[in-house]
Design a protein around this motif. Structure first.
Motif, PDB file in Angstrom:
ATOM      1  N   ARG A 172      43.196  -5.405  17.026  1.00 13.39           N
ATOM      2  CA  ARG A 172      42.229  -6.808  17.269  1.00 13.39           C
ATOM      3  C   ARG A 172      41.498  -6.615  18.536  1.00 13.39           C
ATOM      4  NH1 ARG A 172      47.183  -9.663  16.337  1.00 13.39           N
ATOM      5  NH2 ARG A 172      46.996 -10.467  18.462  1.00 13.39           N
ATOM      6  N   ARG A 173      42.071  -6.146  19.482  1.00 14.00           N
ATOM      7  CA  ARG A 173      41.117  -6.082  20.735  1.00 14.00           C
ATOM      8  C   ARG A 173      40.115  -5.132  20.590  1.00 14.00           C
ATOM      9  NH1 ARG A 173      44.793  -4.654  25.719  1.00 14.00           N
ATOM     10  NH2 ARG A 173      42.595  -4.522  26.596  1.00 14.00           N
ATOM     11  N   ALA A 174      40.190  -4.069  19.709  1.00 20.74           N
ATOM     12  CA  ALA A 174      39.254  -2.914  19.401  1.00 20.74           C
ATOM     13  C   ALA A 174      38.132  -3.678  18.520  1.00 20.74           C
ATOM     14  CB  ALA A 174      39.881  -1.955  18.744  1.00 20.74           C
ATOM     15  N   VAL A 175      38.473  -4.601  17.595  1.00 18.47           N
ATOM     16  CA  VAL A 175      37.450  -4.963  16.415  1.00 18.47           C
ATOM     17  C   VAL A 175      36.945  -6.086  16.749  1.00 18.47           C
ATOM     18  CG1 VAL A 175      38.691  -3.399  14.964  1.00 18.47           C
ATOM     19  CG2 VAL A 175      39.155  -5.913  15.040  1.00 18.47           C
ATOM     20  N   GLU A 176      37.413  -6.971  17.719  1.00 19.77           N
ATOM     21  CA  GLU A 176      37.063  -8.365  17.792  1.00 19.77           C
ATOM     22  C   GLU A 176      35.782  -8.487  19.007  1.00 19.77           C
ATOM     23  OE1 GLU A 176      40.397 -10.744  18.694  1.00 19.77           O
ATOM     24  OE2 GLU A 176      41.061 -10.524  16.278  1.00 19.77           O
ATOM     25  N   LYS A 177      35.574  -7.535  19.571  1.00 19.91           N
ATOM     26  CA  LYS A 177      34.501  -7.615  20.748  1.00 19.91           C
ATOM     27  C   LYS A 177      33.743  -6.410  20.560  1.00 19.91           C
ATOM     28  CE  LYS A 177      37.348  -5.931  24.427  1.00 19.91           C
ATOM     29  NZ  LYS A 177      38.065  -6.339  25.516  1.00 19.91           N
ATOM     30  N   PRO A 178      32.506  -6.261  21.154  1.00 23.52           N
ATOM     31  CA  PRO A 178      31.632  -5.377  21.012  1.00 23.52           C
ATOM     32  C   PRO A 178      32.035  -4.104  22.001  1.00 23.52           C
ATOM     33  CG  PRO A 178      30.498  -6.966  22.178  1.00 23.52           C
ATOM     34  CD  PRO A 178      31.646  -7.620  21.566  1.00 23.52           C
ATOM     35  N   VAL A 179      31.579  -2.915  21.803  1.00 25.54           N
ATOM     36  CA  VAL A 179      31.814  -1.637  22.720  1.00 25.54           C
ATOM     37  C   VAL A 179      31.395  -2.204  24.106  1.00 25.54           C
ATOM     38  CG1 VAL A 179      31.640   0.599  23.153  1.00 25.54           C
ATOM     39  CG2 VAL A 179      32.587  -0.036  20.697  1.00 25.54           C
ATOM     40  N   ALA A 180      32.080  -1.790  25.023  1.00 29.40           N
ATOM     41  CA  ALA A 180      31.362  -1.798  26.403  1.00 29.40           C
ATOM     42  C   ALA A 180      31.164  -0.531  27.101  1.00 29.40           C
ATOM     43  CB  ALA A 180      32.375  -2.732  27.397  1.00 29.40           C
ATOM     44  N   PHE A 181      30.140  -0.289  27.925  1.00 29.88           N
ATOM     45  CA  PHE A 181      29.933   0.874  28.711  1.00 29.88           C
ATOM     46  C   PHE A 181      30.087   0.749  29.978  1.00 29.88           C
ATOM     47  CE2 PHE A 181      28.143   1.139  24.514  1.00 29.88           C
ATOM     48  CZ  PHE A 181      28.125   2.306  24.198  1.00 29.88           C
ATOM     49  N   ARG A 182      30.671   1.584  30.745  1.00 28.10           N
ATOM     50  CA  ARG A 182      31.019   1.627  32.183  1.00 28.10           C
ATOM     51  C   ARG A 182      29.506   1.937  32.886  1.00 28.10           C
ATOM     52  NH1 ARG A 182      34.940   5.152  30.908  1.00 28.10           N
ATOM     53  NH2 ARG A 182      33.759   6.875  31.676  1.00 28.10           N
ATOM     54  N   PRO A 183      29.408   1.320  34.029  1.00 28.41           N
ATOM     55  CA  PRO A 183      28.191   1.484  34.972  1.00 28.41           C
ATOM     56  C   PRO A 183      27.840   2.771  35.205  1.00 28.41           C
ATOM     57  CG  PRO A 183      29.340  -0.500  35.596  1.00 28.41           C
ATOM     58  CD  PRO A 183      30.339   0.474  34.546  1.00 28.41           C
ATOM     59  N   GLU A 184      28.906   3.801  35.218  1.00 28.30           N
ATOM     60  CA  GLU A 184      28.763   5.084  35.754  1.00 28.30           C
ATOM     61  C   GLU A 184      28.877   5.888  34.443  1.00 28.30           C
ATOM     62  OE1 GLU A 184      31.129   5.929  39.080  1.00 28.30           O
ATOM     63  OE2 GLU A 184      29.899   4.650  40.422  1.00 28.30           O
ATOM     64  N   GLY A 185      29.113   5.664  33.117  1.00 27.88           N
ATOM     65  CA  GLY A 185      29.224   6.363  32.158  1.00 27.88           C
ATOM     66  C   GLY A 185      28.288   7.469  31.836  1.00 27.88           C
ATOM     67  N   ALA A 186      28.594   8.496  31.202  1.00 26.87           N
ATOM     68  CA  ALA A 186      27.832   9.441  31.063  1.00 26.87           C
ATOM     69  C   ALA A 186      26.268   9.162  30.164  1.00 26.87           C
ATOM     70  CB  ALA A 186      28.488  10.777  30.306  1.00 26.87           C
ATOM     71  N   GLN A 187      25.176   9.732  30.612  1.00 26.15           N
ATOM     72  CA  GLN A 187      24.058   9.594  29.837  1.00 26.15           C
ATOM     73  C   GLN A 187      23.499  10.963  29.324  1.00 26.15           C
ATOM     74  OE1 GLN A 187      22.642   7.121  28.656  1.00 26.15           O
ATOM     75  NE2 GLN A 187      20.617   8.064  28.042  1.00 26.15           N
ATOM     76  N   PRO A 188      23.206  11.283  27.985  1.00 28.33           N
ATOM     77  CA  PRO A 188      22.698  12.260  27.528  1.00 28.33           C
ATOM     78  C   PRO A 188      20.951  12.573  27.870  1.00 28.33           C
ATOM     79  CG  PRO A 188      22.897  10.771  25.703  1.00 28.33           C
ATOM     80  CD  PRO A 188      23.376  10.125  26.962  1.00 28.33           C
ATOM     81  N   TYR A 189      20.787  13.804  28.207  1.00 27.61           N
ATOM     82  CA  TYR A 189      19.357  14.361  28.471  1.00 27.61           C
ATOM     83  C   TYR A 189      19.142  15.382  27.303  1.00 27.61           C
ATOM     84  CZ  TYR A 189      18.749  11.634  32.889  1.00 27.61           C
ATOM     85  OH  TYR A 189      18.659  10.675  33.846  1.00 27.61           O
ATOM     86  N   ASP A 190      18.023  15.247  27.227  1.00 27.35           N
ATOM     87  CA  ASP A 190      17.391  16.475  26.282  1.00 27.35           C
ATOM     88  C   ASP A 190      16.440  17.152  27.069  1.00 27.35           C
ATOM     89  OD1 ASP A 190      14.965  15.205  26.272  1.00 27.35           O
ATOM     90  OD2 ASP A 190      15.310  14.342  24.144  1.00 27.35           O
ATOM     91  N   ASP A 191      15.788  18.232  26.472  1.00 30.95           N
ATOM     92  CA  ASP A 191      14.875  19.107  27.412  1.00 30.95           C
ATOM     93  C   ASP A 191      13.526  18.498  27.808  1.00 30.95           C
ATOM     94  OD1 ASP A 191      16.680  21.214  27.399  1.00 30.95           O
ATOM     95  OD2 ASP A 191      15.868  22.245  25.521  1.00 30.95           O
ATOM     96  N   ARG A 192      13.317  17.277  27.417  1.00 27.40           N
ATOM     97  CA  ARG A 192      12.050  16.639  27.565  1.00 27.40           C
ATOM     98  C   ARG A 192      12.333  15.749  28.746  1.00 27.40           C
ATOM     99  NH1 ARG A 192       9.424  13.909  22.099  1.00 27.40           N
ATOM    100  NH2 ARG A 192       9.324  15.897  20.648  1.00 27.40           N
ATOM    101  N   MET A 193      13.498  15.402  29.188  1.00 25.50           N
ATOM    102  CA  MET A 193      14.013  14.772  30.330  1.00 25.50           C
ATOM    103  C   MET A 193      14.485  15.546  31.587  1.00 25.50           C
ATOM    104  SD  MET A 193      15.892  11.838  27.993  1.00 25.50           S
ATOM    105  CE  MET A 193      16.154  10.682  29.212  1.00 25.50           C
ATOM    106  N   LEU A 194      14.873  16.678  31.256  1.00 20.74           N
ATOM    107  CA  LEU A 194      15.563  17.485  32.145  1.00 20.74           C
ATOM    108  C   LEU A 194      15.238  19.142  31.784  1.00 20.74           C
ATOM    109  CD1 LEU A 194      18.183  17.775  34.006  1.00 20.74           C
ATOM    110  CD2 LEU A 194      19.274  18.401  32.041  1.00 20.74           C
ATOM    111  N   SER A 195      14.751  19.761  33.155  1.00 18.51           N
ATOM    112  CA  SER A 195      14.546  21.178  32.840  1.00 18.51           C
ATOM    113  C   SER A 195      15.144  21.877  34.059  1.00 18.51           C
ATOM    114  CB  SER A 195      12.965  21.196  32.951  1.00 18.51           C
ATOM    115  OG  SER A 195      12.673  20.581  34.600  1.00 18.51           O
TER     116      SER A 195
END
Length: 412
Positions: A99-122
């Motif tokens: 119930r705890r997993a399905v009754e509320k939206p997924v939250a993201f930590r302030p320092e969670g990983a962020q993906p970068y592609d080659d347009r954003m990172l060289s």
């Protein structure tokens, strides 16, 4: 074969502040988009983009690529949550955890990983520098450090996205590398049976025992120290807890890497395959006394299995998983099965033929025999999909068996 190579960034204070603001903005935007996805029941990329893309760009000052990656990250989180619910990893329907997993939206930590592609990172690998997009603009000449082997892997095989993350005040980039696999050995001369355990981490059918005494002693000491510090609950105790967190996990990961490297090298040198037990779901199947639960829960057999799997794929060594039922009670000489054969944790004595051996070595010989029988019947290598993770090329491969998905709530 997909491998993850982790490099450590060494930003200046100004660069670190820009990276920190970027991560916080991206994860705050992801949490908001997750709430929209939950409320409107829209969890597909293009559909969610219609509801969130314009607002994310305007409200958090994110670029077009960053905004799209934020939305995709939210959709991936809900896909992972759905897979976990389907696999039963979050409890039975109606349970408190479910119930705890399905009754509320997924939250993201302030320092969670962020993906970068080659347009954003060289990358400037020869100069050990990266140029990376932030909310404050493009930040150039961010220094990073890596071993010579990792630099060579990055230069030759880096493909696709990289993840920016912060952990314990340090900055890292996890780069995806597409490393070629060696041709699979389709005619192994035999199999090297591996029995995994807690007292002995791994025992081979050749009789080699990798004892877990040191690791178990470290885990017991860390548990005792954690309990004392948590009971104290003072500011200095909390600082020590923060400083020591992940230390036990790093030690276990290092030992598992060494064992898996040795096992795969031995199998490759002798032209053999590797035979392992399929221990999936063992924590749910086994009932233990309370003093044994902490030790059993900290048993990192799945991590060792993943390390062996991706190293074996890279070396072209076949891996076969066998049914673990009664491997510790079966005599490797005559095949007699009896619970009384297992005299103690370390001693095996057959009640039928009198064969005496180390219990774990006897089990590894049974595992080897079962794998060889499966291979002769035409079974293929069934190395599972190793979970992605940092450090020394923890890999991710295509699989013939389902791997456990990353848990959703409490966040990424």
């Amino acid at each position: 074969m997909k491998l993850m190579v982790q490099v450590k960034l060494m930003p200046t204070p100004v660069q670190a502040a820009a990276l920190d603001a970027t991560l916080r903005a991206c994860n705050e935007a992801a949490s908001w988009a997750s709430e929209i996805a939950f409320e409107k029941c829209v969890q597909r990329n293009f559909a969610l983009r219609e509801h969130t893309y314009t607002e994310i760009r305007a409200r958090w000052n994110l670029g077009a690529q960053a905004a799209q990656h934020v939305i995709k990250k939210v959709c991936d989180a809900y896909a992972t949550l759905k897979a976990n619910l389907k696999a039963g990893n979050l409890g039975r329907p109606g349970s408190r955890r479910h119930r705890r997993a399905v009754e509320k939206p997924v939250a993201f930590r302030p320092e969670g990983a962020q993906p970068y592609d080659d347009r954003m990172l060289s990358w400037q690998i020869d100069q050990r520098r990266v140029s990376i997009w932030t909310t404050a603009g493009r930040v150039k000449d961010v220094a990073f450090t890596a071993s010579p082997e990792e630099l060579a892997t990055l230069a030759l095989y880096r493909r696709g996205e990289s993840d920016l993350l912060r952990r314990d005040g340090m900055w890292f980039l996890n780069a995806t590398c597409d490393v070629p696999e060696a041709p699979l050995n389709t005619e192994p001369v035999e199999f090297l049976g591996i029995d995994l355990g807690i007292v002995n981490i791994a025992t081979t059918s050749d009789g080699e025992i990798m004892a877990g005494r040191e690791l178990n002693r470290i885990r017991a000491r860390e548990r005792t120290l954690r309990a004392k510090l948590q009971k104290k609950n003072t500011p200095s105790a909390k600082r020590r807890l923060r400083k020591r967190r992940r230390k036990e996990a790093r030690r276990a990961r290092d030992i598992n890497h060494k064992i898996s490297k040795h096992v795969v090298a031995e199998a490759e040198r002798t032209g053999r395959g590797i035979a392992l037990e399929n221990l999936t779901g063992i924590r749910e199947r086994v009932r233990l006394r309370k003093p044994q639960r902490a030790t059993h829960s900290s048993w990192s057999f799945a991590q060792l299995r993943q390390f062996i799997a991706y190293k074996a794929r890279r070396a072209g060594v076949p891996v076969v998983y066998v049914n673990p039922a009664y491997t510790s009670r079966t005599c490797a000489e005559c095949g007699h099965i009896d619970k009384a054969n297992r005299v103690s944790q370390a001693r095996f004595t057959c009640r039928s033929c009198g064969f005496v051996d180390h219990a774990d070595r006897n089990s590894s010989r049974n595992i080897r025999a079962r794998a060889w029988e499966l291979w002769r019947r035409g079974a293929q290598s069934t190395a599972p999909d190793p979970c992605p993770g940092p450090g020394r090329g923890t890999g991710r491969n295509r699989s013939t068996t389902a791997s456990g998905a990353r848990s959703a709530n409490p966040g990424f």
